[in-house]
Design an enzyme around this catalytic site. Structure first.
Site, PDB file in Angstrom:
ATOM      1  N   HIS A 231       1.007  -1.256   0.007  1.00  0.00           N
ATOM      2  CA  HIS A 231      -0.120  -0.017  -0.025  1.00  0.00           C
ATOM      3  C   HIS A 231       1.011   1.184   0.024  1.00  0.00           C
ATOM      4  O   HIS A 231       2.090   1.385   0.716  1.00  0.00           O
ATOM      5  CB  HIS A 231      -1.033   0.195   0.979  1.00  0.00           C
ATOM      6  CG  HIS A 231      -2.172   1.072   1.078  1.00  0.00           C
ATOM      7  ND1 HIS A 231      -1.948   2.309   1.453  1.00  0.00           N
ATOM      8  CD2 HIS A 231      -3.204   0.987   0.704  1.00  0.00           C
ATOM      9  CE1 HIS A 231      -3.247   2.924   1.262  1.00  0.00           C
ATOM     10  NE2 HIS A 231      -3.872   1.964   0.702  1.00  0.00           N
TER      11      HIS A 231
ATOM     12  N   ASP B 186      -7.894  -5.446   0.206  1.00  0.00           N
ATOM     13  CA  ASP B 186      -8.537  -6.355  -0.934  1.00  0.00           C
ATOM     14  C   ASP B 186      -7.948  -7.660  -0.776  1.00  0.00           C
ATOM     15  O   ASP B 186      -8.409  -8.652  -1.415  1.00  0.00           O
ATOM     16  CB  ASP B 186      -8.202  -5.581  -2.059  1.00  0.00           C
ATOM     17  CG  ASP B 186      -9.377  -4.508  -2.428  1.00  0.00           C
ATOM     18  OD1 ASP B 186     -10.209  -4.518  -1.857  1.00  0.00           O
ATOM     19  OD2 ASP B 186      -8.930  -3.556  -3.177  1.00  0.00           O
TER      20      ASP B 186
END
Ligand code: CMC
Length: 431
Positions: free
Chosen positions: A308, A365
């Site tokens: 991320h 996710d």
């Protein structure tokens, strides 16, 4: 609030500019460089905006080092456990949790705006049955703009809140119709005796000849996913919505721009890509091969659902989803080989120096697709689920931007590296 300043000196000319530094409520202070060009004749250069704050915002705060996420000051863990998606949407938009009356009015308003214009239904039939749902969603959301274009005054706060109700209220209907068209099933009108998430499931899965009762475990799991995806400060799709909106664009068109950005697999499309990757891995014994590929700089494969831009610690949303996925599979008595592969992949990656050194952890996710799959939502519909939830954040951020007294069009600059000026050569003289 200004706390100190930073002086930037051009070593070549000795010219200086003093830039004020502002402190927010939390997070890194920011250097205000608006006088840089005026004083030094220079722009800043920050590919991927890794060091650039693009706006002031009071909606969401995340601390990537600590793995912390808060909406309007409320930690995501508390919202996930105690709130609902529609309440979180209210919080994002209005800044405070609703009291009972506000709560009831808000939910009623979302229901009252749940229908879409009947003619819009014909739009879907223009798409092939196998069109990617995000392509259809971008089209139909942009099409909704046409129904409210002239009557929406984006500078009127009452029109902005009406727009928020319309966007959040209509997303379930807009998205369920994509699935129904794909499956050759008739469209279903909302049933306002049902709450938001249950209504969405009803529009997705009910059968014309049968009554439909949603499984409460499934409703709660979906509500939780929607809470966790509702907003995430200035990510790529939200920044797109803001930039589109800064040109005074119709808000539905701004949301459509957000949808197209979310579709990418570096962003919301990762939930679909994770499931495809886990299916491709197929068995825990194949995991190492995929981990090795992800580490190979000559291979553009990346572990989907890992890493991320901001989180350099476990994504707090992933922690909640991982547990929810475990609980859901248990409660629904489902065995998921893919969940077992995911857990083993996570274990192997988190022990690997490549991932440890780069602080690459599972993100939101990594496990969300497994929940969608357990709820019988087809893989290519995962990213529209994300879009449904993120529409709350997009519209809250758009409203905040429109109400900002310093609102102006977004217009980044560039470092030009192209050809120097030259003269046009007529076609016949070109070699
Ligand atoms: N697998 C393997 N290596 C990775 C991965 C990954 N998933 N993610 C980052 N790296 C490596 C990258 O190659 C780089 O290595 P090096 O320093 O040797 O060049 C290092 O880690 C830093 O990565 P980066 O590319 O500078 O990171 P970024 O902030 O530009 O990209 C990201 C963030 C999310 C796009 C990226 O981590 C990624 O592609 N992850 C997989 C896709 C994904 O799961 N996306 C969902 C994000 S969360 C939900 C959402 O925001 O929508």
């Amino acid at each position: 609030m200004k706390s100190r300043s930073v002086v930037i000196t051009d070593n070549a000319t000795g010219k200086q500019v003093e830039c004020p530094v502002y402190e927010g409520a939390y997070g890194a202070p920011v250097i205000d460089i608006k006088n840089l060009y005026k004083e030094l004749g220079m722009f800043t250069f920050d590919l991927g905006y890794g060091s650039t704050a693009s706006c002031r915002s009071a909606i969401t705060y995340l601390d990537g080092e600590e793995g912390l996420l808060m909406h309007r000051g409320y930690p995501i863990e508390q919202l996930a456990e105690q709130s609902t998606f529609t309440e979180v949407a209210y919080l994002l938009i209005n800044g405070e949790l609703p009291n009972q009356q506000q709560h009831d009015e808000w939910n009623r308003a979302l229901k009252m705006h749940g229908m879409t214009h009947e003619h819009l239904s014909r739009f879907y039939t223009g798409y092939r049955y196998d069109a990617h749902p995000m392509s259809v969603l971008a089209g139909v959301v942009a099409a909704v703009a046409s129904y409210y274009h002239d009557e929406t005054d984006i500078y009127n706060p009452a029109d902005r809140i009406l727009t928020a109700r319309r966007v959040i209220g209509k997303m379930p209907s807009l998205i369920s119709k994509i699935y129904r068209h794909q499956s050759g099933l008739p469209f279903v009108y909302p049933d306002n005796s049902r709450d938001y998430v249950e209504n969405f499931m009803y529009m997705m899965f009910s059968w014309p000849t049968e009554s439909y009762l949603a499984n409460p475990v499934a409703v709660r799991a979906l509500d939780l996913l929607f809470i966790l995806h509702a907003d995430h400060e200035q990510n790529a799709s939200t920044s797109t919505v803001r930039l589109a909106g800064s040109a005074e664009t119709n808000p539905f068109a701004c949301v459509a721009a957000g949808v197209t950005t979310l579709w990418g697999k570096s962003h919301g499309g990762a939930n679909e890509a994770v499931i495809k990757m886990l299916e491709e891995i197929g068995h825990p014994t194949n995991i190492q091969k995929f981990v090795d590929r992800a580490k190979d700089k000559n291979d553009n494969f990346r572990l989907m659902g890992f890493g991320h831009r901001v989180y350099k610690n476990y994504d707090p949303r992933a922690k909640i989803i991982r547990q929810a996925c475990h609980d859901l599979l248990d409660e629904m008595h489902l065995n998921s080989e893919l969940f077992d592969i995911a857990m083993e992949l996570e274990r192997i990656a988190l022990e690997d120096p490549y991932f440890i050194e780069r602080k690459l952890y599972p993100n939101v996710d990594f496990y969300s697709g497994l929940i969608y799959q357990a709820l019988n939502i087809p893989t290519d519909m995962f990213t529209p689920m994300f879009a449904l939830a993120r529409s709350a954040g997009w519209i809250a951020q758009w409203m905040e931007m429109m109400a900002d007294p310093d609102f102006r069009i977004g217009r980044p600059r560039q470092l030009y590296i192209g050809a120097k000026q030259r003269d046009y050569v007529p076609l016949a003289q070109r070699t």
